[in-house]
Design a protein around this motif. Structure first.
Motif, short mmCIF file in Angstrom:
data_model
loop_
_atom_site.label_atom_id
_atom_site.label_comp_id
_atom_site.label_asym_id
_atom_site.label_seq_id
_atom_site.Cartn_x
_atom_site.Cartn_y
_atom_site.Cartn_z
N VAL A 122 0.84 -1.20 0.00
CA VAL A 122 0.00 0.00 0.00
C VAL A 122 0.87 1.25 0.00
CG1 VAL A 122 -0.19 0.07 2.53
CG2 VAL A 122 -1.95 1.13 1.12
N HIS A 123 0.45 2.26 -0.77
CA HIS A 123 1.22 3.49 -0.95
C HIS A 123 0.36 4.68 -0.51
CE1 HIS A 123 3.39 6.73 -3.07
NE2 HIS A 123 4.43 5.90 -3.05
N PRO A 124 0.98 5.76 -0.02
CA PRO A 124 0.19 6.96 0.35
C PRO A 124 -0.72 7.43 -0.77
CG PRO A 124 2.45 7.20 1.10
CD PRO A 124 2.41 5.94 0.30
N TYR A 125 -0.25 7.29 -2.02
CA TYR A 125 -1.06 7.71 -3.17
C TYR A 125 -2.38 6.95 -3.22
CZ TYR A 125 -2.36 8.55 -8.06
OH TYR A 125 -3.03 8.89 -9.20
N ASP A 126 -2.33 5.65 -2.88
CA ASP A 126 -3.55 4.84 -2.88
C ASP A 126 -4.56 5.37 -1.86
OD1 ASP A 126 -2.44 3.08 -4.77
OD2 ASP A 126 -1.42 1.95 -3.18
#
Length: 227
Positions: free
Chosen positions: A182-186
């Motif tokens: 999981v990425h902050p952008y998600d």
């Protein structure tokens, strides 16, 4: 730090999850912006290309002799000075990806989760287990959880089930990612995030390893003074 309710896919409370103190810190907007910029840069194809003088069509023969004609000296019809000649310093295929420190990425991820918690846009479910790998079952569950128009589902890599993958892949506005990916952008891209308990616990344990030692020491000192 406060607790957050753990619910079933039917929306019923089944327990509580204790949030770590790291989620009580202020949201770092600048760090979130940096992480999104890095993520989007890596998505760029980088295929833009212009033709230099070696790529354009035309003979390489010298058009006239160097001296004695009274005309400007020219070496090739493909010269950038001429119409239909090559382009100078134009874009060429390249990668826009660049290195981004892992500690900054984890800090941005902490800020993204903290922001979602503050806004009440995070739901923790006990698990994603359903009777069958049916899209309509997950659609009904997300409607019950009031997960919004766009939803990010986060599951632990150890607990990922085929029924969850098959049942959620056709849901419009829904994306399934692993807790380790999981990425902050998600989190910023989707309106609501639904974590399994195992996924959130694994992610929280990972984020704890990247807490600033300086800030941790300052906090302990402050607590000692109050005591």
């Amino acid at each position: 730090m406060a607790n957050i309710n753990v619910v079933s896919l039917a929306g019923k409370k089944v327990g509580e999850f204790e949030l770590a103190d790291l989620f009580s810190q202020d949201v770092n907007d600048a760090l979130l912006w940096e992480s999104v910029k890095h993520y989007r840069a890596a998505l760029r194809q980088g295929t833009a290309a212009t033709k230099t003088r070696k790529n354009v069509s035309g003979s390489g023969k010298k058009l006239w002799k160097q001296k004695g004609t009274g005309r400007a000296r020219i070496g090739s019809i493909r010269s950038p000075l001429w119409r239909s000649g090559g382009t100078v310093h134009g874009p060429q295929p390249r990668s826009y990806e660049y290195a981004f420190p892992q500690k900054k990425l984890m800090g941005a991820l902490r800020s993204a989760i903290s922001s979602k918690i503050t806004e009440g846009k995070i739901t923790i479910v006990e698990n994603f287990d359903v009777a069958e790998a049916k899209t309509k079952l997950y659609r009904k569950a997300l409607d019950t959880l009031e997960a919004g128009k766009t939803t990010l589902l986060v599951e632990s890599s150890r607990k990922l089930d085929e029924k969850l993958y098959l049942g959620s892949r056709n849901l419009q506005g829904v994306e399934l990612v692993l807790s380790s990916e999981v990425h902050p952008y998600d989190l910023l891209r989707y309106e609501h995030a639904v974590f399994s308990k195992d996924a959130f616990e694994a992610l929280q344990d990972t984020l704890k390893k990247f807490v600033s030692k300086r800030k941790h020491a300052e906090k302990n000192a402050a607590e000692s003074e109050v005591a």
